[in-house]
Design a protein around this motif. Sequence first.
Motif, PDB file in Angstrom:
ATOM      1  N   ASN A 120      15.908  48.432  63.395  1.00 61.30           N
ATOM      2  CA  ASN A 120      15.440  48.682  62.027  1.00 61.30           C
ATOM      3  C   ASN A 120      14.387  49.786  61.985  1.00 61.30           C
ATOM      4  O   ASN A 120      14.067  50.291  60.910  1.00 61.30           O
ATOM      5  CB  ASN A 120      14.897  47.399  61.403  1.00 61.30           C
ATOM      6  N   ASP A 121      13.811  50.130  63.147  1.00 59.98           N
ATOM      7  CA  ASP A 121      12.790  51.173  63.203  1.00 59.98           C
ATOM      8  C   ASP A 121      13.368  52.583  63.149  1.00 59.98           C
ATOM      9  O   ASP A 121      12.634  53.541  62.971  1.00 59.98           O
ATOM     10  CB  ASP A 121      11.961  51.051  64.497  1.00 59.98           C
ATOM     11  N   PHE A 122      14.676  52.720  63.321  1.00 62.68           N
ATOM     12  CA  PHE A 122      15.268  54.053  63.382  1.00 62.68           C
ATOM     13  C   PHE A 122      15.088  54.797  62.072  1.00 62.68           C
ATOM     14  O   PHE A 122      15.262  54.243  60.994  1.00 62.68           O
ATOM     15  CB  PHE A 122      16.754  53.987  63.726  1.00 62.68           C
ATOM     16  N   THR A 123      14.774  56.067  62.192  1.00 63.36           N
ATOM     17  CA  THR A 123      14.591  56.918  61.019  1.00 63.36           C
ATOM     18  C   THR A 123      15.682  57.974  60.916  1.00 63.36           C
ATOM     19  O   THR A 123      15.546  58.920  60.165  1.00 63.36           O
ATOM     20  CB  THR A 123      13.215  57.608  61.076  1.00 63.36           C
ATOM     21  N   CYS A 124      16.753  57.805  61.678  1.00 54.83           N
ATOM     22  CA  CYS A 124      17.857  58.757  61.622  1.00 54.83           C
ATOM     23  C   CYS A 124      19.172  58.012  61.750  1.00 54.83           C
ATOM     24  O   CYS A 124      19.209  56.841  62.131  1.00 54.83           O
ATOM     25  CB  CYS A 124      17.719  59.819  62.711  1.00 54.83           C
ATOM     26  N   TYR A 125      20.253  58.712  61.471  1.00 58.42           N
ATOM     27  CA  TYR A 125      21.570  58.093  61.450  1.00 58.42           C
ATOM     28  C   TYR A 125      22.090  57.755  62.851  1.00 58.42           C
ATOM     29  O   TYR A 125      22.592  56.674  63.080  1.00 58.42           O
ATOM     30  CB  TYR A 125      22.554  59.004  60.721  1.00 58.42           C
ATOM     31  N   GLU A 126      22.003  58.686  63.780  1.00 54.64           N
ATOM     32  CA  GLU A 126      22.490  58.460  65.144  1.00 54.64           C
ATOM     33  C   GLU A 126      21.351  58.633  66.136  1.00 54.64           C
ATOM     34  O   GLU A 126      21.150  59.722  66.675  1.00 54.64           O
ATOM     35  CB  GLU A 126      23.622  59.429  65.492  1.00 54.64           C
ATOM     36  N   PRO A 127      20.593  57.573  66.401  1.00 50.45           N
ATOM     37  CA  PRO A 127      19.490  57.695  67.356  1.00 50.45           C
ATOM     38  C   PRO A 127      20.011  57.920  68.775  1.00 50.45           C
ATOM     39  O   PRO A 127      20.919  57.236  69.225  1.00 50.45           O
ATOM     40  CB  PRO A 127      18.764  56.367  67.240  1.00 50.45           C
ATOM     41  N   THR A 128      19.456  58.898  69.429  1.00 53.63           N
ATOM     42  CA  THR A 128      19.860  59.199  70.797  1.00 53.63           C
ATOM     43  C   THR A 128      18.624  59.337  71.681  1.00 53.63           C
ATOM     44  O   THR A 128      17.513  59.558  71.200  1.00 53.63           O
ATOM     45  CB  THR A 128      20.645  60.532  70.861  1.00 53.63           C
ATOM     46  N   PHE A 129      18.828  59.159  72.958  1.00 54.96           N
ATOM     47  CA  PHE A 129      17.779  59.470  73.913  1.00 54.96           C
ATOM     48  C   PHE A 129      18.320  60.523  74.856  1.00 54.96           C
ATOM     49  O   PHE A 129      19.538  60.664  75.029  1.00 54.96           O
ATOM     50  CB  PHE A 129      17.289  58.226  74.671  1.00 54.96           C
ATOM     51  N   ARG A 130      17.408  61.256  75.458  1.00 60.08           N
ATOM     52  CA  ARG A 130      17.791  62.296  76.413  1.00 60.08           C
ATOM     53  C   ARG A 130      16.765  62.301  77.525  1.00 60.08           C
ATOM     54  O   ARG A 130      15.559  62.195  77.275  1.00 60.08           O
ATOM     55  CB  ARG A 130      17.839  63.640  75.694  1.00 60.08           C
ATOM     56  N   GLY A 131      17.230  62.392  78.753  1.00 54.28           N
ATOM     57  CA  GLY A 131      16.322  62.419  79.874  1.00 54.28           C
ATOM     58  C   GLY A 131      16.979  62.958  81.124  1.00 54.28           C
ATOM     59  O   GLY A 131      18.043  63.578  81.066  1.00 54.28           O
ATOM     60  N   GLN A 132      16.339  62.681  82.244  1.00 53.46           N
ATOM     61  CA  GLN A 132      16.845  63.114  83.539  1.00 53.46           C
ATOM     62  C   GLN A 132      16.652  61.984  84.528  1.00 53.46           C
ATOM     63  O   GLN A 132      15.569  61.417  84.643  1.00 53.46           O
ATOM     64  CB  GLN A 132      16.086  64.352  83.998  1.00 53.46           C
ATOM     65  N   ILE A 133      17.713  61.650  85.242  1.00 55.56           N
ATOM     66  CA  ILE A 133      17.647  60.607  86.266  1.00 55.56           C
ATOM     67  C   ILE A 133      17.743  61.283  87.638  1.00 55.56           C
ATOM     68  O   ILE A 133      18.552  62.180  87.841  1.00 55.56           O
ATOM     69  CB  ILE A 133      18.744  59.542  86.070  1.00 55.56           C
ATOM     70  N   CYS A 134      16.847  60.871  88.545  1.00 56.88           N
ATOM     71  CA  CYS A 134      16.849  61.422  89.898  1.00 56.88           C
ATOM     72  C   CYS A 134      17.000  60.286  90.889  1.00 56.88           C
ATOM     73  O   CYS A 134      16.371  59.231  90.738  1.00 56.88           O
ATOM     74  CB  CYS A 134      15.550  62.186  90.170  1.00 56.88           C
ATOM     75  N   TYR A 135      17.814  60.503  91.878  1.00 57.30           N
ATOM     76  CA  TYR A 135      18.097  59.467  92.859  1.00 57.30           C
ATOM     77  C   TYR A 135      18.317  60.109  94.223  1.00 57.30           C
ATOM     78  O   TYR A 135      18.677  61.278  94.319  1.00 57.30           O
ATOM     79  CB  TYR A 135      19.314  58.631  92.428  1.00 57.30           C
ATOM     80  N   PRO A 136      18.080  59.312  95.285  1.00 65.15           N
ATOM     81  CA  PRO A 136      18.192  59.891  96.640  1.00 65.15           C
ATOM     82  C   PRO A 136      19.639  60.153  97.059  1.00 65.15           C
ATOM     83  O   PRO A 136      20.554  59.591  96.548  1.00 65.15           O
ATOM     84  CB  PRO A 136      17.570  58.817  97.519  1.00 65.15           C
TER      85      PRO A 136
END
Length: 136
Positions: A120-136
């Motif tokens: 309910n906190d979303f202020t946009c139609y399609e909430p997305t996240f973006r990041g970077q995952i690093c692994y050994p």
Amino acid sequence: MKTNEIFQTILLLVIFSCLISPYVDAICDPAEGTVNNDGKVTDYFTSRTTSSSGDITFRLIEMPCGTPYLKLHVVPKSEDLTVFDWYTITDANLNRDVVIGTNVLAGSTFRLQAQVQDVNDFTCYEPTFRGQICYP
């Protein structure tokens, strides 16, 4: 004799530095997803496999709009591996590396799972996240 001693010293330093270095170069991939109405992430089912043992880190670049935090965890593909705890990433963690999986074994296949608590906190139609995952 002197050259041989220098060579042995250099060789010992190289071997010692390899032994004490806990990390091999990490592999870093973009990670992103769209959050649906139940707060779970869709469009993010990419599996990754570690080439050595170590920690998995995540750097959140863009938070889903209107939400104060994003929950993430690492889900191993093999059922005999431990599922890691959920980690909460807030605005304060933006653009910072956060460890989300520790002591992951070499050859482990995993995927990233994300969730938000209150859609309910979303202020946009399609909430997305973006990041970077690093692994050994």
